[in-house]
Design an enzyme around this catalytic site. Structure first.
Site, PDB file in Angstrom:
ATOM      1  N   SER A 140       0.744  -0.892  -0.028  1.00  0.00           N
ATOM      2  CA  SER A 140      -0.098  -0.029   0.032  1.00  0.00           C
ATOM      3  C   SER A 140       0.886   1.157  -0.132  1.00  0.00           C
ATOM      4  O   SER A 140       1.986   1.137   0.349  1.00  0.00           O
ATOM      5  CB  SER A 140      -0.859  -0.051   1.219  1.00  0.00           C
ATOM      6  OG  SER A 140      -1.413   1.200   1.493  1.00  0.00           O
ATOM      7  N   TYR A 153      -2.294  -0.712  10.436  1.00  0.00           N
ATOM      8  CA  TYR A 153      -2.243  -1.056   9.105  1.00  0.00           C
ATOM      9  C   TYR A 153      -0.984  -0.696   8.543  1.00  0.00           C
ATOM     10  O   TYR A 153      -0.495  -1.288   7.555  1.00  0.00           O
ATOM     11  CB  TYR A 153      -3.574  -0.372   8.630  1.00  0.00           C
ATOM     12  CG  TYR A 153      -3.829  -0.749   7.043  1.00  0.00           C
ATOM     13  CD1 TYR A 153      -4.004  -2.256   6.442  1.00  0.00           C
ATOM     14  CD2 TYR A 153      -3.221   0.337   5.942  1.00  0.00           C
ATOM     15  CE1 TYR A 153      -4.103  -2.324   5.135  1.00  0.00           C
ATOM     16  CE2 TYR A 153      -3.539  -0.195   4.716  1.00  0.00           C
ATOM     17  CZ  TYR A 153      -3.838  -1.429   4.376  1.00  0.00           C
ATOM     18  OH  TYR A 153      -3.842  -1.688   2.634  1.00  0.00           O
TER      19      TYR A 153
HETATM   20  N1  LIG Z   1      -8.627  -1.018  -0.947  1.00  0.00           N
HETATM   21  C1  LIG Z   1      -7.716  -0.090  -0.688  1.00  0.00           C
HETATM   22  O1  LIG Z   1      -8.009   1.116  -0.467  1.00  0.00           O
HETATM   23  C2  LIG Z   1      -6.224  -0.503  -0.642  1.00  0.00           C
HETATM   24  C3  LIG Z   1      -5.326   0.265  -0.738  1.00  0.00           C
HETATM   25  C4  LIG Z   1      -4.076  -0.048  -0.861  1.00  0.00           C
HETATM   26  C5  LIG Z   1      -3.708  -1.641  -0.680  1.00  0.00           C
HETATM   27  N2  LIG Z   1      -4.730  -2.344  -0.605  1.00  0.00           N
HETATM   28  C6  LIG Z   1      -4.304  -3.826  -0.133  1.00  0.00           C
HETATM   29  O2  LIG Z   1      -5.035  -4.630  -1.270  1.00  0.00           O
HETATM   30  C7  LIG Z   1      -5.308  -5.985  -0.883  1.00  0.00           C
HETATM   31  C8  LIG Z   1      -6.709  -6.110  -1.359  1.00  0.00           C
HETATM   32  O3  LIG Z   1      -7.400  -5.471  -0.733  1.00  0.00           O
HETATM   33  P1  LIG Z   1      -8.948  -5.210  -1.165  1.00  0.00           P
HETATM   34  O4  LIG Z   1      -9.018  -3.614  -1.384  1.00  0.00           O
HETATM   35  O5  LIG Z   1      -9.328  -6.014  -2.268  1.00  0.00           O
HETATM   36  O6  LIG Z   1      -9.764  -5.471   0.245  1.00  0.00           O
HETATM   37  P2  LIG Z   1     -11.100  -6.476   0.290  1.00  0.00           P
HETATM   38  O7  LIG Z   1     -12.141  -6.388  -1.007  1.00  0.00           O
HETATM   39  O8  LIG Z   1     -11.688  -5.949   1.814  1.00  0.00           O
HETATM   40  O9  LIG Z   1     -10.433  -8.029   0.237  1.00  0.00           O
HETATM   41  C9  LIG Z   1      -9.730  -8.562   1.218  1.00  0.00           C
HETATM   42  C10 LIG Z   1      -9.574 -10.107   0.690  1.00  0.00           C
HETATM   43  O10 LIG Z   1      -8.428 -10.547   1.730  1.00  0.00           O
HETATM   44  C11 LIG Z   1      -9.127 -11.717   2.056  1.00  0.00           C
HETATM   45  N3  LIG Z   1      -8.785 -12.111   3.538  1.00  0.00           N
HETATM   46  C12 LIG Z   1      -8.920 -11.315   4.825  1.00  0.00           C
HETATM   47  N4  LIG Z   1      -8.593 -11.775   5.844  1.00  0.00           N
HETATM   48  C13 LIG Z   1      -8.184 -13.138   5.317  1.00  0.00           C
HETATM   49  C14 LIG Z   1      -7.794 -14.448   6.129  1.00  0.00           C
HETATM   50  N5  LIG Z   1      -7.626 -14.427   7.462  1.00  0.00           N
HETATM   51  N6  LIG Z   1      -7.501 -15.238   5.448  1.00  0.00           N
HETATM   52  C15 LIG Z   1      -7.840 -15.481   4.075  1.00  0.00           C
HETATM   53  N7  LIG Z   1      -7.944 -14.341   3.445  1.00  0.00           N
HETATM   54  C16 LIG Z   1      -8.177 -13.353   3.980  1.00  0.00           C
HETATM   55  C17 LIG Z   1     -10.604 -11.522   1.855  1.00  0.00           C
HETATM   56  O11 LIG Z   1     -11.033 -12.949   1.465  1.00  0.00           O
HETATM   57  P3  LIG Z   1     -12.323 -13.628   2.614  1.00  0.00           P
HETATM   58  O12 LIG Z   1     -13.141 -12.243   2.976  1.00  0.00           O
HETATM   59  O13 LIG Z   1     -12.895 -14.371   1.535  1.00  0.00           O
HETATM   60  O14 LIG Z   1     -11.639 -14.272   3.740  1.00  0.00           O
HETATM   61  C18 LIG Z   1     -10.631 -11.021   0.756  1.00  0.00           C
HETATM   62  O15 LIG Z   1     -10.370 -11.771  -0.522  1.00  0.00           O
HETATM   63  C19 LIG Z   1      -4.950  -5.864   0.462  1.00  0.00           C
HETATM   64  O16 LIG Z   1      -3.657  -6.350   0.995  1.00  0.00           O
HETATM   65  C20 LIG Z   1      -4.977  -4.434   0.779  1.00  0.00           C
HETATM   66  O17 LIG Z   1      -4.219  -4.100   2.091  1.00  0.00           O
HETATM   67  C21 LIG Z   1      -5.890  -2.051  -0.615  1.00  0.00           C
END
Ligand SMILES: NC(=O)c1ccc[n+]([C@@H]2O[C@H](COP(=O)([O-])OP(=O)(O)OC[C@H]3O[C@@H](n4cnc5c(N)ncnc54)[C@H](OP(=O)(O)O)[C@@H]3O)[C@@H](O)[C@H]2O)c1
Length: 267
Positions: A140, A153
């Site tokens: 991130s 985070y």
């Molecule tokens: N959204 C943003 O603003 C943003 C910005 C920068 C970086 N990111 C990074 O991008 C990545 C994806 O984020 P996103 O925005 O797509 O988030 P999201 O829609 O909330 O998805 C999170 C994913 O992580 C999985 N997950 C969470 N806890 C888990 C566990 N204990 N075991 C296995 N899987 C788990 C969830 O799967 P289940 O719910 O099915 O378990 C889901 O597939 C993350 O690493 C996040 O930090 C996001």
């Protein structure tokens, strides 16, 4: 790296960014193993990919459970394929003042965002070494600029960036490459409630998950070592590295604007 026929383990496949990346990787001919906790969502995504002519299997797992990463790789071995890539996209987030962050939330974030990717890479490395593999760690912008109200985070994403850099240097010459991919704010379920209200009120730059998925695929295809998304965010990453006191001042003001939203998180 071209993607046709590449075998890829993707965590976080049920999430906004993971799902978008999965669809685009599959459309380019990659063979996917989709992971997340919600098995029904994974099965629906795999079915969609197959309907569209792609290849996808499902490996549901809670990556914070003891031995989960090792077990996931053992299940993957059962398919008797060469593993080309692990994409650590699973992630969890917590917003609010550090003082009132529940200790369980701190532990959950460190397990999900740091320990799980490290353990998964460790378990998968023998397979990745067989064919010149790639590790992709989804970090991130907060992994380079530490934000108030995101102390836990930010700290996990700093750790993931450090792990990625050390691993890249350690594996140099081994044929296994490491890509650290750092999105900025993206419209997904990770940012629900107070965070999404705050982002709108403060007019933060926001990306759609499909655009972030495309950028991820492009970074892989172009053999990038690091990719930071967004302008001026990538400039701030440099400024923060060289002149952190300047960024202290800018974020002091933003911290005050965040206060009403952080107060909503208090128990
Ligand atoms: N959204 C943003 O603003 C943003 C910005 C920068 C970086 N990111 C990074 O991008 C990545 C994806 O984020 P996103 O925005 O797509 O988030 P999201 O829609 O909330 O998805 C999170 C994913 O992580 C999985 N997950 C969470 N806890 C888990 C566990 N204990 N075991 C296995 N899987 C788990 C969830 O799967 P289940 O719910 O099915 O378990 C889901 O597939 C993350 O690493 C996040 O930090 C996001």
């Amino acid at each position: 790296m071209h993607l046709q026929d590449r075998c890829i383990l993707l965590t976080g496949a049920t999430g906004g960014i993971g799902r978008a990346a999965a669809l685009q990787l599959a459309a380019r001919g990659a063979r996917l193993w989709l992971s997340g906790r919600r098995e029904e969502e994974l099965l629906a995504l795999a079915a969609q990919i197959r309907r569209e002519g792609g290849r996808a299997e499902v490996l549901a797992a809670d990556l914070t459970a003891p031995g989960a990463a090792r077990d996931l790789v053992a299940r993957l071995r059962g398919f008797e394929v060469r593993l080309d890539m692990v994409i650590n996209c699973a992630g969890a987030m917590h917003f609010g003042y550090f003082e009132s962050t529940p200790p369980e939330a701190i532990e959950q974030l460190w397990r999900t965002n740091v320990l799980a990717p490290m353990q998964l890479v460790q378990a998968a490395l023998p397979m990745l070494r067989q064919g010149g593999g790639l590790v992709v760690n989804v970090g991130s912008i907060f992994g380079s600029i530490a934000f108030p109200c995101f102390a836990t985070y930010s700290s996990t994403k700093f750790a993931l960036r450090g792990f990625s850099e050390a691993l890249r240097r350690e594996l140099s010459g081994s044929g296994v490459e490491v890509l650290y991919f750092a999105p900025r704010y993206t419209r997904t379920a990770l940012n629900s409630g107070a965070v999404s209200d705050m982002a709108s009120a403060l007019a933060m730059n926001q990306d759609e998950p499909e655009a972030v998925g495309s950028a991820l695929v492009e970074a892989i295809e172009r053999n990038r070592k690091e990719r930071y998304l967004g302008w001026p965010e990538k400039l701030f990453v440099r400024i923060n590295a060289w002149f952190p006191r300047l960024v202290d001042a800018a974020l002091r003001k933003q911290g005050q604007q965040m206060r009403p939203y952080a107060l909503r998180q208090l128990p």
